[in-house]
Design a protein around this motif. Sequence first.
Motif, PDB file in Angstrom:
ATOM      1  N   ILE A  35     -21.045  34.679  26.014  1.00 38.39           N
ATOM      2  CA  ILE A  35     -21.221  34.863  24.575  1.00 38.39           C
ATOM      3  C   ILE A  35     -20.778  33.599  23.827  1.00 38.39           C
ATOM      4  O   ILE A  35     -19.769  32.982  24.172  1.00 38.39           O
ATOM      5  CB  ILE A  35     -20.406  36.078  24.091  1.00 38.39           C
ATOM      6  N   CYS A  36     -21.539  33.235  22.785  1.00 37.01           N
ATOM      7  CA  CYS A  36     -21.175  32.071  21.977  1.00 37.01           C
ATOM      8  C   CYS A  36     -20.178  32.423  20.881  1.00 37.01           C
ATOM      9  O   CYS A  36     -19.252  31.657  20.603  1.00 37.01           O
ATOM     10  CB  CYS A  36     -22.430  31.475  21.331  1.00 37.01           C
ATOM     11  N   PHE A  95     -15.242  32.443  18.217  1.00 35.62           N
ATOM     12  CA  PHE A  95     -16.256  31.655  18.902  1.00 35.62           C
ATOM     13  C   PHE A  95     -15.664  30.810  20.032  1.00 35.62           C
ATOM     14  O   PHE A  95     -14.455  30.537  20.060  1.00 35.62           O
ATOM     15  CB  PHE A  95     -16.990  30.744  17.910  1.00 35.62           C
ATOM     16  N   HIS A  96     -16.551  30.391  20.926  1.00 33.74           N
ATOM     17  CA  HIS A  96     -16.212  29.456  22.002  1.00 33.74           C
ATOM     18  C   HIS A  96     -16.419  28.041  21.478  1.00 33.74           C
ATOM     19  O   HIS A  96     -17.502  27.707  20.984  1.00 33.74           O
ATOM     20  CB  HIS A  96     -17.087  29.721  23.226  1.00 33.74           C
ATOM     21  N   ARG A 122     -20.491  25.395  16.391  1.00 34.27           N
ATOM     22  CA  ARG A 122     -19.967  24.337  15.528  1.00 34.27           C
ATOM     23  C   ARG A 122     -20.237  24.718  14.078  1.00 34.27           C
ATOM     24  O   ARG A 122     -21.270  25.313  13.756  1.00 34.27           O
ATOM     25  CB  ARG A 122     -20.651  23.000  15.862  1.00 34.27           C
ATOM     26  N   TRP A 123     -19.312  24.356  13.203  1.00 36.12           N
ATOM     27  CA  TRP A 123     -19.478  24.641  11.788  1.00 36.12           C
ATOM     28  C   TRP A 123     -20.458  23.649  11.161  1.00 36.12           C
ATOM     29  O   TRP A 123     -20.487  22.470  11.518  1.00 36.12           O
ATOM     30  CB  TRP A 123     -18.141  24.562  11.059  1.00 36.12           C
ATOM     31  N   ARG A 164     -22.675  27.640  13.408  1.00 40.01           N
ATOM     32  CA  ARG A 164     -23.999  27.444  14.002  1.00 40.01           C
ATOM     33  C   ARG A 164     -23.893  27.527  15.519  1.00 40.01           C
ATOM     34  O   ARG A 164     -23.028  26.886  16.123  1.00 40.01           O
ATOM     35  CB  ARG A 164     -24.562  26.075  13.600  1.00 40.01           C
ATOM     36  N   PHE A 165     -24.784  28.287  16.121  1.00 40.14           N
ATOM     37  CA  PHE A 165     -24.811  28.383  17.570  1.00 40.14           C
ATOM     38  C   PHE A 165     -26.171  28.891  18.016  1.00 40.14           C
ATOM     39  O   PHE A 165     -26.884  29.574  17.273  1.00 40.14           O
ATOM     40  CB  PHE A 165     -23.703  29.318  18.085  1.00 40.14           C
TER      41      PHE A 165
END
Length: 271
Positions: free
Chosen positions: A107-108, A138-139, A144-145, A155-156
């Motif tokens: 999972i992201c 999040f991982h 990333r923002w 964002r992923f």
Amino acid sequence: MPTLPITLVVITYNEANNIARCLDSVPFAAEKVVIDSGSTDDTVAIAQAHGARVVHQDWLGFGPQRNFATTQCSHEWILALDADEYLSPALCAELEQCLPELMASKICAAYLRRATIFMGAPMRWYLPAMGEKMARLFHRERARWADVRVHESLRFNGPSVTLKASFNHENNPSLPEKQVKVLRYAELKCRDWLEKNKPLRLWEMPFVYPVTFIKDYILRLACLDGWRGFVVAETAASYAVYKRMRYYEMKCNPGSVENAAAALTRHGIDR
């Protein structure tokens, strides 16, 4: 609750009234990191007293500040909260059950639901304040923002999950604080537009206020929250109009950008 290899990260500026509650609401985090941009109150001392490692970073804008914060975390999984947010006991219990399996998966990110407290009481009907989904867990290698000054989002590209229980948001203890935040957010948003050379659409101006007010007051059910709902809808509509007027001023009077920045700094609004 046992400690888990996850980092709670909070970005702060003069959050002495909120930071202890935020940090203490996440007892399972093995690491707590506060990224402070120069608080002049007791934020840093309180954060340290409540188990956080404090890192100073001059203000970069919301997206870049959050991305910098990610680089300061020791663990792969990160929970991002604002200082005026805190986990509910129900969400803590849900995380206790699901985190080990989630952290072992591909999972992201996980969406958490945010419930808003406004004017001293929870909003009961206004849809954006009732379980608004926000990607906050999040991982670090999979998300990333967005690099924007304000209204940043995670964002992923990959799988995600949504948890059931909500966390709480103490949204602006007073209307003056709300208006200060609106002014600051509008200025940051307009600077982003200016850098991207967003086209001016002045024909929108007469319609923005009524459309936004109707959307929030009627379609998003703010009307069912009584006069507090009216205040929410009016503030949203005023913000939508003001940021467009301010962007127009930036375009036709470029000197106003620096003049406004200096004025906001004098009043402790810009940073």
